[in-house]
Write a protein that holds these residues in place. Structure first.
Motif, short mmCIF file in Angstrom:
data_model
loop_
_atom_site.label_atom_id
_atom_site.label_comp_id
_atom_site.label_asym_id
_atom_site.label_seq_id
_atom_site.Cartn_x
_atom_site.Cartn_y
_atom_site.Cartn_z
N ASP A 20 0.83 -1.21 0.00
CA ASP A 20 0.00 0.00 0.00
C ASP A 20 0.86 1.26 0.00
O ASP A 20 0.59 2.22 -0.74
N ARG A 111 -13.78 5.82 -8.28
CA ARG A 111 -13.25 6.36 -7.03
C ARG A 111 -12.49 5.30 -6.25
O ARG A 111 -12.93 4.15 -6.14
N ASP A 112 -11.35 5.66 -5.74
CA ASP A 112 -10.59 4.83 -4.81
C ASP A 112 -10.17 5.73 -3.65
O ASP A 112 -9.19 6.45 -3.74
N GLN A 113 -10.99 5.75 -2.59
CA GLN A 113 -10.78 6.62 -1.44
C GLN A 113 -10.76 8.08 -1.90
O GLN A 113 -11.77 8.58 -2.36
N ASP A 115 -8.93 9.29 -4.36
CA ASP A 115 -8.37 9.35 -5.70
C ASP A 115 -9.41 8.97 -6.75
O ASP A 115 -10.44 8.36 -6.45
N SER A 116 -9.10 9.32 -7.98
CA SER A 116 -9.88 8.89 -9.15
C SER A 116 -8.94 8.08 -10.02
O SER A 116 -7.88 8.56 -10.42
N VAL A 117 -9.31 6.82 -10.29
CA VAL A 117 -8.43 5.88 -10.99
C VAL A 117 -9.01 5.53 -12.35
O VAL A 117 -10.20 5.26 -12.48
N ILE A 119 -9.88 3.01 -14.86
CA ILE A 119 -10.00 1.55 -14.85
C ILE A 119 -10.19 0.97 -16.24
O ILE A 119 -10.09 -0.24 -16.42
N SER A 138 -3.81 7.36 -11.71
CA SER A 138 -4.76 8.03 -10.82
C SER A 138 -4.41 9.49 -10.60
O SER A 138 -3.27 9.90 -10.82
N SER A 263 -14.19 -1.34 -5.15
CA SER A 263 -12.79 -0.99 -5.32
C SER A 263 -12.37 -1.15 -6.76
O SER A 263 -12.70 -2.13 -7.40
N PRO A 264 -11.63 -0.17 -7.33
CA PRO A 264 -11.17 -0.28 -8.70
C PRO A 264 -10.36 -1.55 -8.94
O PRO A 264 -10.33 -2.08 -10.03
N GLY A 265 -9.70 -2.03 -7.91
CA GLY A 265 -8.89 -3.24 -8.05
C GLY A 265 -9.72 -4.45 -8.40
O GLY A 265 -9.21 -5.47 -8.86
#
Length: 267
Positions: A20, A111-113, A115-117, A119, A138, A263-265
């Motif tokens: 992380d 959205r990831d917390q 951030d904007s990722v 995908i 991101s 989650s984007p992941g």
């Protein structure tokens, strides 16, 4: 036996924490010294975990071995995860339709917390520079139309909190500061879509609209990126219409309880 289980779980926790921290370095990489300070691990333990992660290609060495970055195997994992159910798979046909209809680069952000990722994306006929660079890239929420299309429609307390947490990060973008981001949020909320006229990357514009799950706030955005020289009121109207049509087609079927949307992941 129980002590071995606890030790194993602790090792996994430490390993995930290190991954992380490296991921949050934004590609710059982190040193062994940094990781020891941030995790509280002694140098020998931290180095042992790092060496194992490098051996498995989950991390790589940079800057003559002094810094650690995410490894190539994580790209493979991310691609395999993205092929499963979730936001990315549901919007893949939409991205292709948008690209075919406009010839522009179509981008799906999530959205990831704070951030904007990116995908997923489909590159247009004319390759243009984007803020995120590629899939997996991101930016802080508040930077660029893709993130503004989400941030601007959060509940006010959450929106204010995100902006406050990201203020220090806005300084990395020449055209942005807290005041300007707040102006852009108000503008986006009023018109219902986010528009970048070429403010962040000279010569490059973007339009994005929010994506929200049923009875949930914005969790993603769908956008088009193109040359700023092509920007006209007519083009804005056309592209916003195309983007909204695709979102309206899919949005009602997004389940806010679907963990694949969390989650984007996993998208």
């Amino acid at each position: 036996m129980e002590s071995h289980v606890k030790a194993g779980a602790q090792l996994i926790d430490r390993t995930v924490l290190i991954l992380d921290l490296v991921a949050n370095s934004r590609g710059e990489g982190v040193t062994l010294k940094d990781l020891c300070e941030w995790t509280g691990l002694n140098k020998a333990t931290c180095h042992r975990i790092l060496s194992s992660l490098v051996g498995h290609a989950l991390l790589s060495k940079a800057d003559k071995g002094r810094r650690y970055r995410l490894g190539t195997k994580l790209l493979v994992y991310g691609a395999k995860a993205a092929n499963g159910p979730g936001l990315r798979s549901q919007f893949q046909p939409a991205l292709q339709r948008l690209r075919d209809a406009t010839g522009e680069t179509a981008v799906l952000m999530a959205r990831d917390q704070d951030d904007s990722v990116c995908i997923d994306r489909r590159d247009g006929e004319c390759l243009v520079q984007t803020l995120t660079g590629s899939i997996g890239g991101s930016v802080p929420l508040g930077v660029g139309p893709g993130s503004l299309a989400m941030l601007s429609f959060f509940d006010e307390p959450e929106r204010i909190a995100v902006v406050e947490r990201n203020v220090a990060r806005f300084g990395a973008y020449a055209a942005l500061n807290e005041t300007r981001v707040k102006e852009l949020v108000m503008e986006t909320a009023a018109q219902g879509y986010a528009l970048d006229r070429g403010e962040l990357i000279v010569g490059v514009s973007g339009i994005s609209v929010p994506i929200a799950a049923v009875e949930s706030g914005p969790l993603a955005s769908l956008g088009l990126t193109f040359l700023a020289a092509r920007l006209t009121p007519q083009l804005i109207e056309e592209y916003v219409g195309l983007l909204r049509a695709e979102v309206e087609r899919i949005q009602p079927h997004l389940n806010p309880l679907d963990r694949n949307l969390a989650s984007p992941g996993r998208m």
